[in-house]
Each structure stands twice: as C-alpha cells, then as structure tokens.
Design a protein around this motif. Sequence first.
Motif, mmCIF file in Angstrom:
data_model
loop_
_atom_site.group_PDB
_atom_site.id
_atom_site.type_symbol
_atom_site.label_atom_id
_atom_site.label_comp_id
_atom_site.label_asym_id
_atom_site.label_seq_id
_atom_site.Cartn_x
_atom_site.Cartn_y
_atom_site.Cartn_z
ATOM 1 N N TRP A 147 0.851 -1.186 0.000
ATOM 2 C CA TRP A 147 0.000 0.000 0.000
ATOM 3 C C TRP A 147 0.885 1.233 0.000
ATOM 4 N N TYR A 148 0.521 2.190 -0.803
ATOM 5 C CA TYR A 148 1.206 3.481 -0.803
ATOM 6 C C TYR A 148 0.243 4.508 -0.222
ATOM 7 N N LYS A 149 0.745 5.245 0.785
ATOM 8 C CA LYS A 149 -0.123 6.155 1.521
ATOM 9 C C LYS A 149 0.661 7.428 1.831
ATOM 10 N N TYR A 150 -0.042 8.553 1.831
ATOM 11 C CA TYR A 150 0.615 9.819 2.191
ATOM 12 C C TYR A 150 0.835 9.871 3.697
ATOM 13 N N GLY A 151 2.033 10.233 4.086
ATOM 14 C CA GLY A 151 2.379 10.334 5.493
ATOM 15 C C GLY A 151 2.030 11.722 6.033
ATOM 16 N N ALA A 152 2.432 11.951 7.277
ATOM 17 C CA ALA A 152 2.137 13.227 7.945
ATOM 18 C C ALA A 152 2.843 14.395 7.262
ATOM 19 N N SER A 153 4.024 14.165 6.710
ATOM 20 C CA SER A 153 4.780 15.250 6.073
ATOM 21 C C SER A 153 4.394 15.426 4.595
ATOM 22 N N GLY A 154 3.468 14.594 4.091
ATOM 23 C CA GLY A 154 3.043 14.698 2.695
ATOM 24 C C GLY A 154 3.825 13.803 1.754
ATOM 25 N N SER A 155 4.803 13.076 2.269
ATOM 26 C CA SER A 155 5.551 12.155 1.417
ATOM 27 C C SER A 155 4.825 10.808 1.354
ATOM 28 N N ILE A 156 5.080 10.064 0.283
ATOM 29 C CA ILE A 156 4.435 8.762 0.101
ATOM 30 C C ILE A 156 5.198 7.719 0.913
ATOM 31 N N GLN A 157 4.440 6.975 1.714
ATOM 32 C CA GLN A 157 5.016 5.908 2.520
ATOM 33 C C GLN A 157 4.535 4.560 1.996
ATOM 34 N N LYS A 158 5.375 3.569 2.120
ATOM 35 C CA LYS A 158 5.080 2.228 1.620
ATOM 36 C C LYS A 158 4.779 1.317 2.807
ATOM 37 N N PHE A 159 3.620 0.579 2.712
ATOM 38 C CA PHE A 159 3.227 -0.342 3.765
ATOM 39 C C PHE A 159 3.000 -1.723 3.157
ATOM 40 N N ASP A 160 3.475 -2.748 3.832
ATOM 41 C CA ASP A 160 3.201 -4.135 3.445
ATOM 42 C C ASP A 160 2.114 -4.676 4.367
ATOM 43 N N SER A 161 1.134 -5.343 3.756
ATOM 44 C CA SER A 161 0.067 -5.914 4.572
ATOM 45 C C SER A 161 -0.515 -7.133 3.863
ATOM 46 N N MET A 162 -1.435 -7.789 4.536
ATOM 47 C CA MET A 162 -2.136 -8.936 3.956
ATOM 48 C C MET A 162 -3.497 -8.446 3.444
ATOM 49 N N CYS A 163 -3.821 -8.840 2.209
ATOM 50 C CA CYS A 163 -5.087 -8.436 1.594
ATOM 51 C C CYS A 163 -5.968 -9.667 1.370
ATOM 52 N N VAL A 164 -7.253 -9.508 1.580
ATOM 53 C CA VAL A 164 -8.219 -10.553 1.301
ATOM 54 C C VAL A 164 -8.745 -10.329 -0.114
ATOM 55 N N LEU A 165 -8.794 -11.410 -0.903
ATOM 56 C CA LEU A 165 -9.256 -11.339 -2.291
ATOM 57 C C LEU A 165 -10.599 -12.065 -2.400
ATOM 58 N N PRO A 166 -11.707 -11.388 -2.122
ATOM 59 C CA PRO A 166 -13.007 -12.071 -2.109
ATOM 60 C C PRO A 166 -13.458 -12.547 -3.494
ATOM 61 N N LEU A 167 -12.991 -11.901 -4.547
ATOM 62 C CA LEU A 167 -13.410 -12.312 -5.888
ATOM 63 C C LEU A 167 -12.901 -13.711 -6.236
ATOM 64 N N ASN A 168 -11.780 -14.116 -5.638
ATOM 65 C CA ASN A 168 -11.250 -15.452 -5.915
ATOM 66 C C ASN A 168 -12.144 -16.559 -5.348
ATOM 67 N N ILE A 169 -12.950 -16.243 -4.346
ATOM 68 C CA ILE A 169 -13.908 -17.224 -3.830
ATOM 69 C C ILE A 169 -14.948 -17.510 -4.914
ATOM 70 N N VAL A 170 -15.393 -16.462 -5.589
ATOM 71 C CA VAL A 170 -16.347 -16.623 -6.693
ATOM 72 C C VAL A 170 -15.669 -17.318 -7.869
ATOM 73 N N ASN A 171 -14.433 -16.926 -8.177
ATOM 74 C CA ASN A 171 -13.708 -17.506 -9.307
ATOM 75 C C ASN A 171 -13.510 -19.014 -9.164
ATOM 76 N N GLU A 172 -13.162 -19.466 -7.965
ATOM 77 C CA GLU A 172 -12.919 -20.906 -7.801
ATOM 78 C C GLU A 172 -14.196 -21.708 -8.018
ATOM 79 N N LYS A 173 -15.329 -21.195 -7.530
ATOM 80 C CA LYS A 173 -16.597 -21.909 -7.750
ATOM 81 C C LYS A 173 -16.978 -21.883 -9.230
ATOM 82 N N THR A 174 -16.726 -20.764 -9.886
ATOM 83 C CA THR A 174 -17.030 -20.652 -11.316
ATOM 84 C C THR A 174 -16.209 -21.646 -12.120
ATOM 85 N N TYR A 175 -14.927 -21.769 -11.807
ATOM 86 C CA TYR A 175 -14.070 -22.678 -12.570
ATOM 87 C C TYR A 175 -14.326 -24.145 -12.243
#
Length: 194
Positions: free
Chosen positions: A76-104
């Motif tokens: 994730w890229y997010k503006y920090g307190a000083s206005g500069s872009i900060q980089k964050f690593d996190s875990m994301c949930v992909l809900p569309l893949n639940i639909v995709n697996e059933k479709t396939y």
Amino acid sequence: MCRRKATNPRSYAFYFLLCECLGFVIAVSNLFFTNAFLGGNFFSFGPSSIKYLSQHAADPENPLNEIFPKVAKCTWYKYGASGSIQKFDSMCVLPLNIVNEKTYIFLWMMYVLTATVCGVVLLFHLILFFVPNVRNTYLVYLTRDQTTKSHLVHVLPEGNYGDWFLMYHFRKNMAYYKQWVAKVRRALDEKKKG
C-alpha cells in the motif's frame, strides 16, 4: 431469373457430420485453452477440488488456494504526515477469488460433460457413417410399423449415407412417412424391372 442448384443428400449428411466434428473439437479446445489460461492447472483442478469439497475436514493444503488464493501480500502506498508517500506491506483478502474458484469448478464439470457427450455422439455417428449395416438396422429398428420395416429392408441397401440421413430425418418429421417409403420402394422396383 435465378435458378437454385439442387443439393445432393450426401452433402447435407457430410456438412452435418462436419459440424459435429467441429463441435467436438470446440468442446475439447475449451478444456485446453482454459488449462493454458490457468497455467496448466485446470486438468488437475477439477478432480482435486471436487475431492476436497466432498470432505468435511478443513485441510490446510486446500487445492483451491493454489490457483485462486484468498489472501495475498499487498503493498500500500499512503501519504504520510509530512506529505511524502510511505510504503506499507500488509495482507489483503481477495473475495473475488472465492467466486472464481466456484465458477471454474462449474466450468470444469461442464467442459468435461460437454466433451464426453459430444465425443460419444460423434463416435456413434461415425459408426453409422462407416458401417452401412449398422445404420440400416438402426433405422429399421426405430420404425414401428411392420410393413414400413419390410419396405425399408428393401430400400436402404440401395442408398448411400446421404440417402439414409434424409430418410432418418424424414421419419422424425414427415407426417406421411409410411406412404412415402412405400412409394420409394415401388419406384425402385419399377426401376429394376425397366
């Protein structure tokens, strides 16, 4: 004035058989194209998915997660307190893949069913095309009237696959099929005599 050229019954039968061959090729091609699209995992995806879904236990090695992961590492890229872009690593949930697996899973079952049915029907029609005795016996078997059966026994050996193909479809769609077959037999008998 435009005249239409008479079409040979063989060409109707040939085009019909060609369309069935193309239908089978398309059904099998769907399997291979989808397999290529999913990185070569589609053929094993169906059986392993159905086996996994039929079990009650929650297996940590879910085969559905190999192709369609539900959780991924995101940046994730997010503006920090000083206005500069900060980089964050996190875990994301992909809900569309639940639909995709059933479709396939559904697509895998439909592709396999379609390819199987098309293959069996094509094999049956190829046997009818190459083995005249089988196709003639089959048409006589489908006919219920005994006099029409006896007429067909005399008429069918005189024709080719195209003639058989038209007679088969006439049987299903013609109101006066019995009378027509009797006329064809009379015409053939007169032709043999003359």
